[in-house]
Write an enzyme that holds these catalytic residues in place. Structure first.
Site, PDB file in Angstrom:
ATOM      1  CG  HIS A 278      -1.905   1.128   1.228  1.00  0.00           C
ATOM      2  ND1 HIS A 278      -3.442   0.818   1.383  1.00  0.00           N
ATOM      3  CD2 HIS A 278      -1.961   2.368   1.015  1.00  0.00           C
ATOM      4  CE1 HIS A 278      -4.061   1.988   1.264  1.00  0.00           C
ATOM      5  NE2 HIS A 278      -3.194   2.848   0.976  1.00  0.00           N
TER       6      HIS A 278
ATOM      7  CG  HIS B 287      -1.243   6.383  -2.452  1.00  0.00           C
ATOM      8  ND1 HIS B 287      -2.637   6.354  -3.237  1.00  0.00           N
ATOM      9  CD2 HIS B 287      -1.714   5.764  -1.410  1.00  0.00           C
ATOM     10  CE1 HIS B 287      -3.492   5.874  -2.260  1.00  0.00           C
ATOM     11  NE2 HIS B 287      -2.829   5.514  -1.071  1.00  0.00           N
TER      12      HIS B 287
ATOM     13  N   GLY C 167      -9.264   8.385  -1.911  1.00  0.00           N
ATOM     14  CA  GLY C 167      -9.989   9.737  -1.816  1.00  0.00           C
ATOM     15  C   GLY C 167     -10.592   9.917  -0.398  1.00  0.00           C
TER      16      GLY C 167
ATOM     17  CG  HIS D  62      -7.934   3.860   0.115  1.00  0.00           C
ATOM     18  ND1 HIS D  62      -7.344   3.463  -1.114  1.00  0.00           N
ATOM     19  CD2 HIS D  62      -6.833   4.562   0.961  1.00  0.00           C
ATOM     20  CE1 HIS D  62      -5.919   3.839  -0.898  1.00  0.00           C
ATOM     21  NE2 HIS D  62      -5.730   4.507   0.183  1.00  0.00           N
TER      22      HIS D  62
ATOM     23  CD  GLU E 218     -16.461   2.746   5.083  1.00  0.00           C
ATOM     24  OE1 GLU E 218     -15.590   2.386   5.781  1.00  0.00           O
ATOM     25  OE2 GLU E 218     -16.509   3.670   4.004  1.00  0.00           O
TER      26      GLU E 218
ATOM     27  CG  HIS F 121      -5.871   2.908   5.756  1.00  0.00           C
ATOM     28  ND1 HIS F 121      -4.509   3.264   6.067  1.00  0.00           N
ATOM     29  CD2 HIS F 121      -5.855   3.594   4.698  1.00  0.00           C
ATOM     30  CE1 HIS F 121      -3.884   3.807   5.131  1.00  0.00           C
ATOM     31  NE2 HIS F 121      -4.818   4.499   4.320  1.00  0.00           N
TER      32      HIS F 121
ATOM     33  CG  ASP G 161      -1.160   5.843   2.857  1.00  0.00           C
ATOM     34  OD1 ASP G 161      -1.803   5.116   1.856  1.00  0.00           O
ATOM     35  OD2 ASP G 161      -2.170   6.240   3.622  1.00  0.00           O
TER      36      ASP G 161
HETATM   37 ZN   LIG Z   1      -3.556   5.102   0.806  1.00  0.00          ZN
END
Ligand SMILES: [Zn+2]
Length: 349
Positions: free
Chosen positions: A14, A16, A183, A212, A215, A227, A285
């Site tokens: 993970h 970016h 986002g 990301h 839920e 996460h 991240d």
């Molecule tokens: Zn991320």
């Protein structure tokens, strides 16, 4: 980063691409393109682009406004950041990395609206994927770290998502291994039509899926969670995720600085994940925004969460098992790790 620390071969799932650019590169490209920056030196620019104290996700996302316009729409720059990314990861001891980005955020053609207030140009999202692939491939050849990519849908841009899944399909045998949804999580858009359709299509076409947002894992049929710290607050969901052996992509420093978790690392949900023997990896991240390295994340969890070397090895094996490589390459990666860790080759996998 402590140079004395032994760098164990690791797997990062993970991170970016656009949150892992070198500040020097941004300054360089801005100069070449004649783009004025509000900072004259690398250290001034670092101050503008980084968070050093716990903040909010919105403040964090604002940081991208400081530099994305410099890289977006520039072929040479897009390829360069991908190449340099692999070099950085190799230096950190990473043997396999899945790096994610939004092709649309780096494009200036065939994208509606054109991001970063750019004028229309000729770099399409498809071109972006090609350029990133070139940079990653050349980096892999030069630095021996294997790199694959995950293409991101963007939460507030559901109209880009079908494009993203089509690009995943087009490049599935050429560098791209999965789809993501990234986002601002404060926008409650988990069931947005565009994202839902894209994830349905990904599932139907056998494209791997991470997301990301814990839920939304059910709704979007995700195989990994970016996460997912708050899933422990929903005991039924958390129990189910443990039973499914769901992989959590944990980003300790990120979780503190973006305000996702209590800033006190000794209260971090990762401690619970560890106790419950959950399946998780450790990741940076957006190391540029946090002015950080993968090694710092490891040091933090060692210092504040009592992780042992054995636990580090186990979590990296879990990361390799949960990566999105095809089965044969996944086995090769696992064997590479078993060998590096001095473990007997586990053929039962
Ligand atoms: Zn991320």
């Amino acid at each position: 980063m402590s140079t004395a620390e032994h760098l164990r071969p690791s797997v990062e799932l993970h991170v970016h691409l656009d949150g892992a650019i070198r500040i020097e590169t941004i300054m360089d490209v801005a100069k070449r393109r004649g783009i004025p920056l509000p900072a004259a030196t690398v250290s001034e620019m670092t101050q503008l682009c980084t968070l050093c104290e716990p903040s909010t996700l919105t403040n964090f996302l604002d940081k991208f406004n400081e530099f994305m316009h410099v890289i977006a729409g520039d072929r040479e720059a897009i390829k360069r950041i991908a190449y340099e990314f692999v070099e950085t990861k190799a230096k950190e001891g990473v043997v396999y990395v899945e790096v994610r980005y939004s092709p649309h955020f780096l494009a200036n053609s065939n994208v509606e609206p054109i991001p970063w207030n750019h004028k229309e140009g000729d770099v399409t999202p498809d071109d972006v994927v090609n350029l990133v692939n070139q940079g990653l491939k050349e980096g892999e050849k030069d630095f021996k770290t294997k790199a694959r990519s995950i293409l991101c849908c963007i939460r507030h841009m559901p109209n880009w998502s079908m494009d993203v899944v089509e690009l995943c399909k087009k490049y599935r045998n050429d560098g791209v291994v999965a789809i993501d949804l990234a986002g601002d999580e404060s926008l409650n858009c988990k069931a947005c039509e565009g994202h839902l359709k894209a994830y349905e299509e990904a599932l139907r076409s056998g494209i791997h899926r991470t997301v990301h947002a814990g839920e939304a894992v059910e709704v979007l049929k995700a195989e990994r969670i970016g996460h997912g710290y708050h899933t422990i607050e929903d005991p039924a969901l958390y129990k189910q995720l443990l039973e499914q052996n769901m992989h959590f992509e944990i980003c300790p420093i990120s979780s503190r600085l973006t305000g996702a978790c209590d800033p006190d690392f000794t209260k971090h949900p990762l401690i619970r994940f560890k106790e419950d023997k959950a399946n998780f990896s450790l990741n940076t991240d957006d190391p540029m925004i946090f002015n950080s390295t993968l090694n710092r994340d490891y040091q933090i969890v060692k210092k504040y969460m009592g992780f042992t070397e054995e636990e580090f090895i186990q979590l990296n094996l879990n990361a390799a098992k949960s990566c999105f490589l095809p089965e044969k390459e996944k086995k090769d990666l696992l064997n590479q790790l078993y060998e590096a860790y001095g473990m007997v080759n586990n053929t039962s996998f």
